[in-house]
Design an enzyme around this catalytic site. Structure first.
Site, PDB file in Angstrom:
ATOM      1  N   ASN A   9     -12.378  -3.648   5.292  1.00 45.63           N
ATOM      2  CA  ASN A   9     -12.527  -3.041   3.973  1.00 45.63           C
ATOM      3  C   ASN A   9     -12.036  -4.071   2.961  1.00 45.63           C
ATOM      4  O   ASN A   9     -10.842  -4.286   2.833  1.00 45.63           O
ATOM      5  CB  ASN A   9     -11.694  -1.744   3.909  1.00 45.63           C
ATOM      6  CG  ASN A   9     -11.698  -1.137   2.514  1.00 45.63           C
ATOM      7  OD1 ASN A   9     -12.415  -1.594   1.629  1.00 45.63           O
ATOM      8  ND2 ASN A   9     -10.881  -0.113   2.318  1.00 45.63           N
ATOM      9  N   TRP A  10     -12.990  -4.688   2.299  1.00 46.39           N
ATOM     10  CA  TRP A  10     -12.624  -5.786   1.390  1.00 46.39           C
ATOM     11  C   TRP A  10     -12.102  -5.274   0.051  1.00 46.39           C
ATOM     12  O   TRP A  10     -11.691  -6.050  -0.794  1.00 46.39           O
ATOM     13  CB  TRP A  10     -13.840  -6.717   1.182  1.00 46.39           C
ATOM     14  CG  TRP A  10     -14.288  -7.407   2.445  1.00 46.39           C
ATOM     15  CD1 TRP A  10     -13.682  -7.337   3.683  1.00 46.39           C
ATOM     16  CD2 TRP A  10     -15.421  -8.268   2.616  1.00 46.39           C
ATOM     17  NE1 TRP A  10     -14.372  -8.102   4.592  1.00 46.39           N
ATOM     18  CE2 TRP A  10     -15.447  -8.683   3.967  1.00 46.39           C
ATOM     19  CE3 TRP A  10     -16.417  -8.718   1.756  1.00 46.39           C
ATOM     20  CZ2 TRP A  10     -16.433  -9.532   4.479  1.00 46.39           C
ATOM     21  CZ3 TRP A  10     -17.407  -9.572   2.255  1.00 46.39           C
ATOM     22  CH2 TRP A  10     -17.408  -9.975   3.597  1.00 46.39           C
ATOM     23  N   HIS A  93     -11.175   7.315   1.331  1.00 45.36           N
ATOM     24  CA  HIS A  93     -10.052   6.379   1.458  1.00 45.36           C
ATOM     25  C   HIS A  93      -8.887   6.876   0.593  1.00 45.36           C
ATOM     26  O   HIS A  93      -9.104   7.434  -0.479  1.00 45.36           O
ATOM     27  CB  HIS A  93     -10.492   4.978   1.021  1.00 45.36           C
ATOM     28  CG  HIS A  93      -9.483   3.935   1.373  1.00 45.36           C
ATOM     29  ND1 HIS A  93      -8.350   3.717   0.624  1.00 45.36           N
ATOM     30  CD2 HIS A  93      -9.409   3.078   2.423  1.00 45.36           C
ATOM     31  CE1 HIS A  93      -7.635   2.755   1.190  1.00 45.36           C
ATOM     32  NE2 HIS A  93      -8.255   2.353   2.289  1.00 45.36           N
ATOM     33  N   GLU A 165      -5.144   6.415   8.437  1.00 47.85           N
ATOM     34  CA  GLU A 165      -4.498   5.389   7.618  1.00 47.85           C
ATOM     35  C   GLU A 165      -3.300   6.010   6.906  1.00 47.85           C
ATOM     36  O   GLU A 165      -3.455   6.617   5.835  1.00 47.85           O
ATOM     37  CB  GLU A 165      -5.486   4.842   6.573  1.00 47.85           C
ATOM     38  CG  GLU A 165      -6.678   4.142   7.161  1.00 47.85           C
ATOM     39  CD  GLU A 165      -7.230   3.085   6.203  1.00 47.85           C
ATOM     40  OE1 GLU A 165      -7.330   1.928   6.630  1.00 47.85           O
ATOM     41  OE2 GLU A 165      -7.537   3.411   5.050  1.00 47.85           O
ATOM     42  N   GLY A 171      -1.348  -1.794   2.792  1.00 43.82           N
ATOM     43  CA  GLY A 171      -1.011  -2.880   1.869  1.00 43.82           C
ATOM     44  C   GLY A 171       0.468  -3.139   1.719  1.00 43.82           C
ATOM     45  O   GLY A 171       0.897  -3.822   0.790  1.00 43.82           O
ATOM     46  N   SER A 211      -1.992  -2.202   7.243  1.00 51.52           N
ATOM     47  CA  SER A 211      -1.293  -3.464   7.543  1.00 51.52           C
ATOM     48  C   SER A 211      -1.586  -3.995   8.941  1.00 51.52           C
ATOM     49  O   SER A 211      -0.704  -4.577   9.585  1.00 51.52           O
ATOM     50  CB  SER A 211       0.221  -3.313   7.318  1.00 51.52           C
ATOM     51  OG  SER A 211       0.485  -3.028   5.955  1.00 51.52           O
ATOM     52  N   GLY A 232      -7.664  -3.987   5.936  1.00 49.91           N
ATOM     53  CA  GLY A 232      -7.755  -4.344   4.521  1.00 49.91           C
ATOM     54  C   GLY A 232      -7.492  -5.827   4.327  1.00 49.91           C
ATOM     55  O   GLY A 232      -8.351  -6.671   4.588  1.00 49.91           O
ATOM     56  N   GLY A 233      -6.290  -6.156   3.905  1.00 47.80           N
ATOM     57  CA  GLY A 233      -5.935  -7.528   3.534  1.00 47.80           C
ATOM     58  C   GLY A 233      -6.355  -8.580   4.546  1.00 47.80           C
ATOM     59  O   GLY A 233      -6.919  -9.618   4.170  1.00 47.80           O
TER      60      GLY A 233
HETATM   61  P1  13P Z   1      -4.309  -3.110   4.582  1.00 45.54           P
HETATM   62  O1  13P Z   1      -4.817  -3.599   5.913  1.00 45.54           O
HETATM   63  O2  13P Z   1      -4.368  -4.140   3.513  1.00 45.54           O
HETATM   64  O3  13P Z   1      -2.975  -2.441   4.718  1.00 45.54           O
HETATM   65  O4  13P Z   1      -5.328  -1.964   4.097  1.00 45.54           O
HETATM   66  C1  13P Z   1      -5.669  -0.958   4.984  1.00 45.54           C
HETATM   67  C2  13P Z   1      -6.765  -0.167   4.410  1.00 45.54           C
HETATM   68  O5  13P Z   1      -6.574   0.561   3.443  1.00 45.54           O
HETATM   69  C3  13P Z   1      -8.100  -0.306   4.989  1.00 45.54           C
HETATM   70  O6  13P Z   1      -8.958   0.660   4.506  1.00 45.54           O
END
Ligand code: 13P
Length: 250
Positions: A9-10, A93, A165, A171, A211, A232-233
């Site tokens: 998920n960018w 989300h 999540e 994040g 994360s 995410g990141g």
């Molecule tokens: P992170 O991997 O940056 O914590 O984000 C997770 C996320 O929200 C994916 O949808």
């Protein structure tokens, strides 16, 4: 029997050009054949990224969509617009729930629209830290799953993917422990079983997100019932995302 799925998920990162470069770097690499890989760029880059991955097993998803097929909804995109470009869409989300007022009822409408259009929805559920501290994580997850699926039967829900999540892990660099992730995903599968039926719940993939990194993915994804990751990141670095994808095979 559940094929692992690793999705990136960018979020609101990349430009159309850098998104294509990132997608190219990912599809150029050797990827695990037994893992389904999905890239979810920002809406403006979905078409270009879809073109960049044509002829590869990598699939493309959107991060959001409106529940209506068309209408006076400035700035929105609909499921029929995605069809033929993206195959997957993230629904509900926590950032959309928290920052854009997406209620459980809206998530349900979006899920129905995604399924009706033949898209594969990745529906996100998860508790805040305050709820977890108060002992309410299971109840929140159960009620989010139940509300998302209200009025949807097993046959219609077939392509559904869930993502657990926890909001406190997104994040933050604070990952759920493998035990916490497996437990919560067990709750989500139980809720699915009640909302649909046991066989469908057993077939439905449930991802962990929050994360996820190359350093923690292997242990998280090795847990019983954890069928992949929503990243995410770490999905913004091709090498990290590819390493996480490889972690999904035992
Ligand atoms: P992170 O991997 O940056 O914590 O984000 C997770 C996320 O929200 C994916 O949808």
């Amino acid at each position: 029997m559940r094929r692992p799925l690793v999705a990136g998920n960018w979020k609101m990162h990349t430009t159309p050009q850098s998104a294509v470069e990132l997608a190219r770097a990912i599809v150029r690499a050797e990827l695990p054949a037994d893992v389904e890989i999905v890239l979810c760029p920002p809406a403006i880059a979905v078409t270009d990224v879809a073109r960049a991955v044509v002829g590869t097993p990598v699939r493309v998803g959107a991060q959001n969509m409106h529940w209506a097929d068309a209408g006076a909804y400035t700035g929105e995109i609909s499921a029929p617009m995605l069809v033929g470009v993206a195959e997957v869409v993230i629904v509900g989300h926590s950032e959309r729930r928290a920052d854009f007022g997406e209620t459980d009822a809206i998530v349900n409408r979006k899920l129905r629209a995604a399924l009706a259009a033949g898209l594969t929805p990745i529906v996100c559920v998860g508790e805040t830290e305050a709820i977890r501290d108060a002992g309410g994580a299971r109840e929140t997850i159960t009620s989010q799953v139940r509300s998302a699926l209200a009025g949807i039967d097993s046959a219609a829900a077939e392509p559904l993917v869930l993502a657990y999540e926890p909001v406190w892990a997104i994040g933050t660099g604070r990952t759920a422990t493998p035990k916490q992730a497996a437990e919560a995903i067990g709750w989500a599968r139980e809720a699915l079983s009640q909302a649909l039926d046991a066989a469908t719940a057993q077939r439905t993939r449930i991802l962990y997100g929050g994360s996820v990194s190359p350093g923690n993915a292997r242990e998280l994804l090795a847990q019983d019932g954890v069928d992949g990751a929503l990243v995410g990141g770490a999905s913004l670095e091709a090498a990290d995302f590819i390493a996480i994808a490889w972690s999904a095979i035992a």
